[in-house]
Design a protein around this motif. Structure first.
Motif, PDB file in Angstrom:
ATOM      1  N   PHE A   1       6.527  -3.097   7.753  1.00 35.92           N
ATOM      2  CA  PHE A   1       5.400  -2.264   8.167  1.00 35.92           C
ATOM      3  C   PHE A   1       5.680  -0.772   7.997  1.00 35.92           C
ATOM      4  CE2 PHE A   1       5.006  -6.248  10.552  1.00 35.92           C
ATOM      5  CZ  PHE A   1       3.710  -6.612  10.197  1.00 35.92           C
ATOM      6  N   VAL A   2       6.952  -0.428   7.848  1.00 36.53           N
ATOM      7  CA  VAL A   2       7.305   0.976   7.615  1.00 36.53           C
ATOM      8  C   VAL A   2       6.750   1.448   6.272  1.00 36.53           C
ATOM      9  CG1 VAL A   2       9.228   2.585   7.262  1.00 36.53           C
ATOM     10  CG2 VAL A   2       9.385   0.818   9.030  1.00 36.53           C
ATOM     11  N   LEU A   3       6.721   0.535   5.285  1.00 38.35           N
ATOM     12  CA  LEU A   3       6.311   0.900   3.929  1.00 38.35           C
ATOM     13  C   LEU A   3       4.849   1.338   3.837  1.00 38.35           C
ATOM     14  CD1 LEU A   3       7.228   1.176   1.018  1.00 38.35           C
ATOM     15  CD2 LEU A   3       6.676  -1.234   0.672  1.00 38.35           C
ATOM     16  N   PRO A   4       3.887   0.521   4.270  1.00 44.81           N
ATOM     17  CA  PRO A   4       2.492   0.980   4.185  1.00 44.81           C
ATOM     18  C   PRO A   4       2.214   2.207   5.048  1.00 44.81           C
ATOM     19  CG  PRO A   4       2.624  -1.109   5.383  1.00 44.81           C
ATOM     20  CD  PRO A   4       3.956  -0.874   4.763  1.00 44.81           C
ATOM     21  N   VAL A   5       2.894   2.311   6.199  1.00 45.77           N
ATOM     22  CA  VAL A   5       2.713   3.497   7.047  1.00 45.77           C
ATOM     23  C   VAL A   5       3.216   4.738   6.327  1.00 45.77           C
ATOM     24  CG1 VAL A   5       3.470   4.636   9.169  1.00 45.77           C
ATOM     25  CG2 VAL A   5       2.810   2.226   9.231  1.00 45.77           C
ATOM     26  N   TRP A   6       4.397   4.619   5.705  1.00 46.39           N
ATOM     27  CA  TRP A   6       4.976   5.747   4.966  1.00 46.39           C
ATOM     28  C   TRP A   6       4.082   6.140   3.784  1.00 46.39           C
ATOM     29  CZ3 TRP A   6       7.234   5.769  -0.080  1.00 46.39           C
ATOM     30  CH2 TRP A   6       7.847   6.973  -0.415  1.00 46.39           C
ATOM     31  N   ILE A   7       3.569   5.141   3.064  1.00 46.09           N
ATOM     32  CA  ILE A   7       2.686   5.416   1.927  1.00 46.09           C
ATOM     33  C   ILE A   7       1.398   6.080   2.400  1.00 46.09           C
ATOM     34  CG2 ILE A   7       1.211   4.301   0.195  1.00 46.09           C
ATOM     35  CD1 ILE A   7       3.490   2.332  -0.278  1.00 46.09           C
ATOM     36  N   GLY A   8       0.850   5.584   3.519  1.00 43.25           N
ATOM     37  CA  GLY A   8      -0.383   6.173   4.063  1.00 43.25           C
ATOM     38  C   GLY A   8      -0.195   7.619   4.477  1.00 43.25           C
TER      39      GLY A   8
ATOM     40  N   VAL B   1      -0.041  -2.052  -2.230  1.00 46.39           N
ATOM     41  CA  VAL B   1       1.252  -2.485  -1.693  1.00 46.39           C
ATOM     42  C   VAL B   1       1.177  -3.942  -1.251  1.00 46.39           C
ATOM     43  CG1 VAL B   1       2.920  -2.157   0.172  1.00 46.39           C
ATOM     44  CG2 VAL B   1       1.957  -0.175  -0.987  1.00 46.39           C
ATOM     45  N   LEU B   2       0.127  -4.291  -0.544  1.00 48.57           N
ATOM     46  CA  LEU B   2      -0.026  -5.678  -0.069  1.00 48.57           C
ATOM     47  C   LEU B   2      -0.164  -6.644  -1.236  1.00 48.57           C
ATOM     48  CD1 LEU B   2      -2.474  -5.050   2.931  1.00 48.57           C
ATOM     49  CD2 LEU B   2       0.018  -5.308   2.989  1.00 48.57           C
ATOM     50  N   ALA B   3      -0.916  -6.243  -2.271  1.00 48.31           N
ATOM     51  CA  ALA B   3      -1.095  -7.100  -3.444  1.00 48.31           C
ATOM     52  C   ALA B   3       0.226  -7.298  -4.179  1.00 48.31           C
ATOM     53  CB  ALA B   3      -2.134  -6.489  -4.385  1.00 48.31           C
ATOM     54  N   ILE B   4       1.014  -6.230  -4.281  1.00 47.31           N
ATOM     55  CA  ILE B   4       2.325  -6.326  -4.937  1.00 47.31           C
ATOM     56  C   ILE B   4       3.227  -7.290  -4.187  1.00 47.31           C
ATOM     57  CG2 ILE B   4       4.463  -5.051  -5.388  1.00 47.31           C
ATOM     58  CD1 ILE B   4       2.710  -2.650  -6.162  1.00 47.31           C
ATOM     59  N   PHE B   5       3.156  -7.261  -2.857  1.00 49.45           N
ATOM     60  CA  PHE B   5       4.022  -8.155  -2.086  1.00 49.45           C
ATOM     61  C   PHE B   5       3.548  -9.602  -2.143  1.00 49.45           C
ATOM     62  CE2 PHE B   5       6.198  -4.481  -0.651  1.00 49.45           C
ATOM     63  CZ  PHE B   5       7.455  -4.947  -0.274  1.00 49.45           C
TER      64      PHE B   5
ATOM     65  N   ILE C   1       5.270 -10.578  -5.220  1.00 51.73           N
ATOM     66  CA  ILE C   1       6.700 -10.760  -4.951  1.00 51.73           C
ATOM     67  C   ILE C   1       6.947 -12.108  -4.273  1.00 51.73           C
ATOM     68  CG2 ILE C   1       8.618  -9.929  -3.526  1.00 51.73           C
ATOM     69  CD1 ILE C   1       7.650  -7.087  -4.115  1.00 51.73           C
ATOM     70  N   THR C   2       6.027 -12.487  -3.379  1.00 52.84           N
ATOM     71  CA  THR C   2       6.145 -13.798  -2.727  1.00 52.84           C
ATOM     72  C   THR C   2       6.068 -14.918  -3.759  1.00 52.84           C
ATOM     73  OG1 THR C   2       5.092 -12.912  -0.727  1.00 52.84           O
ATOM     74  CG2 THR C   2       5.185 -15.304  -0.939  1.00 52.84           C
ATOM     75  N   LEU C   3       5.127 -14.789  -4.703  1.00 52.17           N
ATOM     76  CA  LEU C   3       5.007 -15.781  -5.777  1.00 52.17           C
ATOM     77  C   LEU C   3       6.263 -15.785  -6.645  1.00 52.17           C
ATOM     78  CD1 LEU C   3       1.283 -15.162  -6.823  1.00 52.17           C
ATOM     79  CD2 LEU C   3       2.188 -17.038  -5.430  1.00 52.17           C
TER      80      LEU C   3
ATOM     81  N   MET D   1      -1.203  -4.768 -12.769  1.00 50.44           N
ATOM     82  CA  MET D   1      -0.635  -5.359 -13.985  1.00 50.44           C
ATOM     83  C   MET D   1       0.678  -4.672 -14.353  1.00 50.44           C
ATOM     84  SD  MET D   1      -2.204  -5.302 -17.854  1.00 50.44           S
ATOM     85  CE  MET D   1      -1.864  -3.531 -18.009  1.00 50.44           C
ATOM     86  N   TYR D   2       0.662  -3.329 -14.398  1.00 49.78           N
ATOM     87  CA  TYR D   2       1.880  -2.587 -14.734  1.00 49.78           C
ATOM     88  C   TYR D   2       2.969  -2.798 -13.683  1.00 49.78           C
ATOM     89  CZ  TYR D   2      -0.366  -0.113 -18.599  1.00 49.78           C
ATOM     90  OH  TYR D   2      -0.967   0.195 -19.785  1.00 49.78           O
ATOM     91  N   ALA D   3       2.567  -2.931 -12.427  1.00 45.60           N
ATOM     92  CA  ALA D   3       3.537  -3.155 -11.356  1.00 45.60           C
ATOM     93  C   ALA D   3       4.283  -4.472 -11.569  1.00 45.60           C
ATOM     94  CB  ALA D   3       2.835  -3.164 -10.003  1.00 45.60           C
ATOM     95  N   ASN D   4       3.570  -5.502 -12.016  1.00 39.63           N
ATOM     96  CA  ASN D   4       4.212  -6.795 -12.265  1.00 39.63           C
ATOM     97  C   ASN D   4       5.152  -6.742 -13.457  1.00 39.63           C
ATOM     98  OD1 ASN D   4       3.347  -9.400 -10.627  1.00 39.63           O
ATOM     99  ND2 ASN D   4       1.600  -8.004 -10.631  1.00 39.63           N
ATOM    100  N   PHE D   5       4.761  -6.000 -14.506  1.00 42.36           N
ATOM    101  CA  PHE D   5       5.672  -5.808 -15.630  1.00 42.36           C
ATOM    102  C   PHE D   5       6.941  -5.087 -15.164  1.00 42.36           C
ATOM    103  CE2 PHE D   5       2.058  -6.286 -18.776  1.00 42.36           C
ATOM    104  CZ  PHE D   5       2.615  -7.400 -19.401  1.00 42.36           C
TER     105      PHE D   5
END
Length: 375
Positions: free
Chosen positions: A22-29, A49-53, A56-58, A146-150
């Motif tokens: 939870f530190v990550l989205p707060v820091w980004i915000g 950020v949530l979509a990227i994670f 990452i889970t997949l 898309m670029y984030a996944n690459f």
């Protein structure tokens, strides 16, 4: 898992979200707000950020499901600010199998990125311009994902532990040389990369320092585990069985158990009932029992019932497997054959055996070196 939120499970693999995430989205915000972004732009950043994670889970499930084909179970997946961690009970020692497991994760990200690229191409969505005024929004969100996944796939292929590229590198080396030697080479290479990350991070980006430390610790941990298991190979439980051990009756009071503790040089004990092992206790359990219960409460009420039983012919390299999470400091493991208690084993004794073997190996190498010089 302590400090983690359980999200659910799939294929008997539990997924946890560590509180530090939870530190990550707060820091980004906060960072986006300070740069003057609108609330809409900040929301899109957090959503990314949530979509990227999710991706990452997949990615981690890619590793876990392929590992399952080789009878390597995964207990859980934990999402951290720096990525995801799959807690596998074992990693295939066959180089080709390890190669397949290691490549499965990045391949998932490549599939996601390629699917997004095809979908965006078919839809005719224009390619965004990534200039200094670029802001994530509804019109470019999928392109950024898309670029984030690459990038995730590319970053994970860095040939250093604990990234997937490190395991790929080791697997390729292990096809020609021993797994232990391959691990040592990969760990050494990883430490060089870690130092480079840290040095570059001081001048350009502090986040690179964090990654460098992460790689450094991961490389050392991987080498320690492999080296320890190498030193234990061809040895069984009976080789280092502890015949002298302390025990107490399950019906004994906590007060009597504490007296037993004070009158002994040991910190952990077997708990017996009718001649059979029914649990274990250690100093921490007894002290907590004094805090939480009346001193006359029997030990059976506070003992640890989740002890592990060993057979004298069990291989030490399998008993000592940190990935399975079965070996804990301060926990006795009774050794039983045909229903008879032969002795116990614990983490400390195995660690001492590794130290003894290491000292003997160093002395042997030193003696061989001296003989070569004299000759």
């Amino acid at each position: 898992m302590k400090g983690a939120l359980f999200l659910g499970k799939y294929a008997d693999i539990k997924v946890f979200l560590h509180w530090t995430f939870f530190v990550l989205p707060v820091w980004i915000g906060i960072s986006a707000f300070r740069q003057g972004y609108s609330w809409e732009a900040i929301s899109w950043n957090i959503l990314l950020v949530l979509a990227i994670f999710v991706c990452i889970t997949l990615h981690e499930f890619g590793h876990a499901l392929i590992a399952r084909k080789y009878n390597c179970k995964t207990r859980s997946i934990t999402l951290l600010p720096i990525g995801g961690v799959a807690s596998m009970e074992a990693i295939p020692e066959n180089p080709k199998e390890e190669l397949n497991v290691a490549l499965a994760g990045p391949l998932v990200n490549i599939v996601i990125a390629t699917s997004l690229y095809l979908a965006l191409s078919v839809s005719g969505s224009p390619m965004p311009s990534f200039d200094k005024d670029f802001v994530i929004g509804s019109d470019n969100f999928l392109y950024v994902l898309m670029y984030a996944n690459f990038f995730i796939a590319l970053f994970n292929m860095i040939p250093a532990f604990p990234m997937d590229g490190g395991r790929v590198f080791r697997a390729l080396l292990a096809i020609k040389i021993s797994r232990t030697k391959a691990t040592r080479i990969t760990a050494a290479f990883a430490q060089v990369i870690a130092v480079l990350f840290i040095l570059i991070g001081f001048f350009y980006n502090f986040f690179l320092i964090i990654i460098g430390v992460f790689v450094l610790l991961g490389a050392r941990s991987e080498w320690f585990v492999e080296y320890s298991r190498f030193m234990l190979r061809e040895h069984t439980v009976k080789d280092i069985l502890i015949h002298r051990y302390e025990s107490m009756e399950a019906g004994s009071s906590i007060e009597d158990a504490v007296k037993h503790l004070l009158d002994s040089t040991e910190d952990h004990f077997l708990v017996m009932e009718e001649g059979k092992v029914v649990g274990t206790v250690n100093k921490e359990i007894l002290l907590k029992g004094l805090d939480d219960h009346d001193s006359h409460v029997p030990v059976r009420e506070i003992m640890d019932r989740s002890f592990r039983t060993l057979h004298p012919d069990d291989e030490l390299s399998e008993v000592y497997n940190p990935q399975k999470g079965l070996l804990k400091s301060g926990h006795l493991m009774p050794v039983i054959e045909n229903g008879k208690l032969l002795g116990v084993l614990d983490f400390e004794n195995i660690a001492e055996f590794i130290q003894v073997r290491t000292s003997l190996l160093r002395r042997k190498k030193a003696s061989m070196g001296a003989e070569n010089i004299n000759s």
